[in-house]
Scaffold this motif. Structure first.
Motif, PDB file in Angstrom:
ATOM      1  N   GLU A 181       0.848  -1.256   0.092  1.00  0.00           N
ATOM      2  CA  GLU A 181      -0.101   0.065   0.142  1.00  0.00           C
ATOM      3  C   GLU A 181       0.818   1.358  -0.021  1.00  0.00           C
ATOM      4  O   GLU A 181       0.731   2.122  -0.717  1.00  0.00           O
ATOM      5  CB  GLU A 181      -0.910  -0.079   1.306  1.00  0.00           C
ATOM      6  N   PRO A 183      -3.128  -5.548   2.089  1.00  0.00           N
ATOM      7  CA  PRO A 183      -1.772  -5.136   1.396  1.00  0.00           C
ATOM      8  C   PRO A 183      -0.588  -6.100   2.326  1.00  0.00           C
ATOM      9  O   PRO A 183      -0.553  -6.096   3.394  1.00  0.00           O
ATOM     10  CB  PRO A 183      -1.816  -3.724   1.738  1.00  0.00           C
ATOM     11  N   TYR A 197      -4.913   0.312   7.226  1.00  0.00           N
ATOM     12  CA  TYR A 197      -4.789  -0.032   6.149  1.00  0.00           C
ATOM     13  C   TYR A 197      -5.818   0.608   5.266  1.00  0.00           C
ATOM     14  O   TYR A 197      -6.887   1.265   5.886  1.00  0.00           O
ATOM     15  CB  TYR A 197      -4.926  -1.433   5.622  1.00  0.00           C
ATOM     16  N   PHE A 198      -5.778   1.012   4.017  1.00  0.00           N
ATOM     17  CA  PHE A 198      -6.418   1.519   3.033  1.00  0.00           C
ATOM     18  C   PHE A 198      -6.933   2.771   3.518  1.00  0.00           C
ATOM     19  O   PHE A 198      -7.929   3.474   3.393  1.00  0.00           O
ATOM     20  CB  PHE A 198      -7.923   0.782   2.588  1.00  0.00           C
ATOM     21  N   TYR A 229      -6.301   2.660  -3.632  1.00  0.00           N
ATOM     22  CA  TYR A 229      -5.126   1.603  -3.182  1.00  0.00           C
ATOM     23  C   TYR A 229      -5.216   0.679  -4.707  1.00  0.00           C
ATOM     24  O   TYR A 229      -4.270   0.547  -5.142  1.00  0.00           O
ATOM     25  CB  TYR A 229      -5.587   0.740  -2.033  1.00  0.00           C
TER      26      TYR A 229
END
Length: 493
Positions: A240, A281, A430-431, A438
């Motif tokens: 990511e 990721p 994440y994201f 992403y």
């Protein structure tokens, strides 16, 4: 929650020897790079490797570190690469194929990361047991001899119990005694085991998930002997953020499907568009693995076996229909310059419809193209490629037509156990830029790092894409006209 006086992650890994299996794989490379970059005072990083195709261990290691994944590290601290020390061995062998001299060199190892596995779904049962199950026993037996051992992380998969649609962070009851499975793999040949495979595995969808579940049983039995962690990633995808956005080195998972569609080669999919895919990721999973090892080493959890499902929460997943639609939108902006035909096609969850459409839309065109290539004196490739695509889709059918929910309380808790100093380099969020952003970077990453297409040719690719779309629509119109004309003259006039 951890107390703030607990030493931070770089301090815990400082002057510590680390041993990694699977270091030449996708996750293993990212793990090595992250440890060296974010824990620069680490002592030595021993990586189990096989000499293959006439290349020495040093040649294989150089091939890895010469990759773009290590560019940031080479710019900022190139000397740290000297801490990587290859160890000759083989996970399919007893004692991992390591020599007594190698074991003596590694007697002070404090952290062990067992990430080696064969992720092939169609491996013979014998091979899968030896590399995925027996190797785990060999790693843990060796780890018991390490006098300074602080943590062992066994990398499993969230899909090791694929018959369960709701997966908690715990070890599930065994499907078979792991000792008996290893004994059978050692005694019997491939042919015999394949004959009774379905009965032995209770009709598991593949040998990979089955043998990874057996490996978890070994971890459960060793929980009182060593400080152990079971870490289960879901589908591991492109980086990511670090060390560079969108990096990937294989066609597994959704990026392979999207690139296949974008190239115009994949025209049909054996999947349910309503089912959601769970992706994480690779850099997020690797940071979580390191945090889990740090936590295990700095807390008193004797006799326990922490399990972490490194998976996306439901609100951070998308279904296959959305993924393919978003992928088409993104590839409309950045198409491939090496596409064979304009992207398009259809999907179905019925295997018989899939067989028919695959034959008409992929196999027949492949036969025609390969025939033309032979006539032109060139090497045919499309039929062979489509055979691989067909095998991959059939082997993935169970996973692309079902949907899982993974409990992730332990995984999410890792973020809150971090010290304030560590959150900058080891946050497991994440994201953070958004899912669409992403996947856009993931597609660009696939274009750059898998297909070796430079960003500079995007303008050329867009022109080619427009031409192929016109040809595609023209061909469809011509075929439709011929069919209507034939029906009209045959049955109406």
């Amino acid at each position: 929650m951890m107390q703030q006086k607990c030493p931070n992650i770089p301090a815990v890994f400082a002057e510590a020897d680390v041993f990694i299996t699977g270091g030449t794989g996708f996750m293993g490379k990212v793990l090595i790079e992250k440890l060296l970059r974010s824990c620069p005072q680490i002592a030595r990083v021993f990586v189990l490797m096989r000499a293959k195709r006439g290349k020495s261990l040093e040649d294989r290691l150089k091939l890895i570190t010469d990759g773009v994944l290590f560019d940031m590290l080479k710019r900022e601290n190139p000397e740290v690469l000297k801490k990587i020390q290859p160890i000759e061995g083989d996970c399919t062998m007893l004692k991992l194929g390591m020599s007594p001299d190698s074991m003596e060199r590694m007697k002070d190892v404090q952290f062990v990361f067992h990430a080696a596995a064969s992720v092939r779904f169609d491996d013979p049962l014998k091979d899968a047991i030896l590399i995925n199950t027996r190797s785990t026993r060999e790693v843990l037996d060796w780890a018991k001899t390490l006098r300074k051992l602080r943590a062992v992380v066994h990398v499993s998969t969230t899909y090791c119990n694929p018959e369960l649609m709701h997966v908690e962070e715990k070890i599930y009851p065994p499907k078979m005694d792991w000792r008996e499975a290893i004994r059978m793999a050692e005694m019997f040949d491939n042919a015999l085991l394949e004959t009774v495979k379905e009965k032995l595995t209770q009709f598991a969808p593949n040998t990979y998930t089955y043998t990874k579940a057996l490996a978890e049983q070994i971890c459960y039995e060793y929980r009182n002997d060593i400080p152990l962690v079971v870490f289960r990633p879901s589908i591991v995808t492109n980086t990511e953020t670090e060390p560079l956005m969108g990096w990937v080195d294989n066609f597994n998972g959704p990026i392979g499907l999207l690139l296949g569609c974008a190239s115009g080669v994949v025209r049909t999919g054996l999947l349910d568009l309503e089912k959601r895919i769970n992706c994480i990721p690779v850099d997020v999973s690797i940071k979580a693995i390191i945090v889990a090892a740090w936590k295990r080493a700095t807390t008193d959890e004797q006799g326990t076996l922490p399990v972490y499902n490194s998976a996306a929460e439901p609100e951070k997943t998308i279904n296959y229909g959305t993924m393919l639609y978003d992928g088409k939108v993104l590839f409309d902006r950045t198409p491939l310059s090496n596409m064979l035909w304009a992207p398009g096609g259809t999907t179905t969850s019925n295997k018989y419809c899939f067989y028919l459409v695959f034959f008409c839309c992929q196999l027949l065109p492949a036969i025609i193209v390969d025939t033309l290539l032979r006539v032109a004196g060139k090497v045919p490739f499309l039929l062979r490629l489509n055979r691989k695509i067909f095998d991959a889709q059939v082997s993935l059918r169970y996973f692309m037509n079902n949907e899982w929910v993974f409990k992730t309380e332990n995984f999410k808790e890792l973020e809150y156990t971090l010290t304030a100093d560590d959150r900058k380099d080891f946050s497991t969020n994440y994201f953070v830029r958004g899912m669409m952003e992403y996947y856009e970077s993931a597609i660009l990453g696939g274009r750059r790092y898998l297909l070796k297409e430079p960003d500079e040719n995007i303008a050329y690719a867009l022109k080619k894409y427009k031409r192929l779309r016109v040809l595609n629509y023209t061909l469809k119109f011509a075929l439709s006209f011929l069919i209507v004309y034939f029906i009209y003259n045959k049955y109406i006039v």
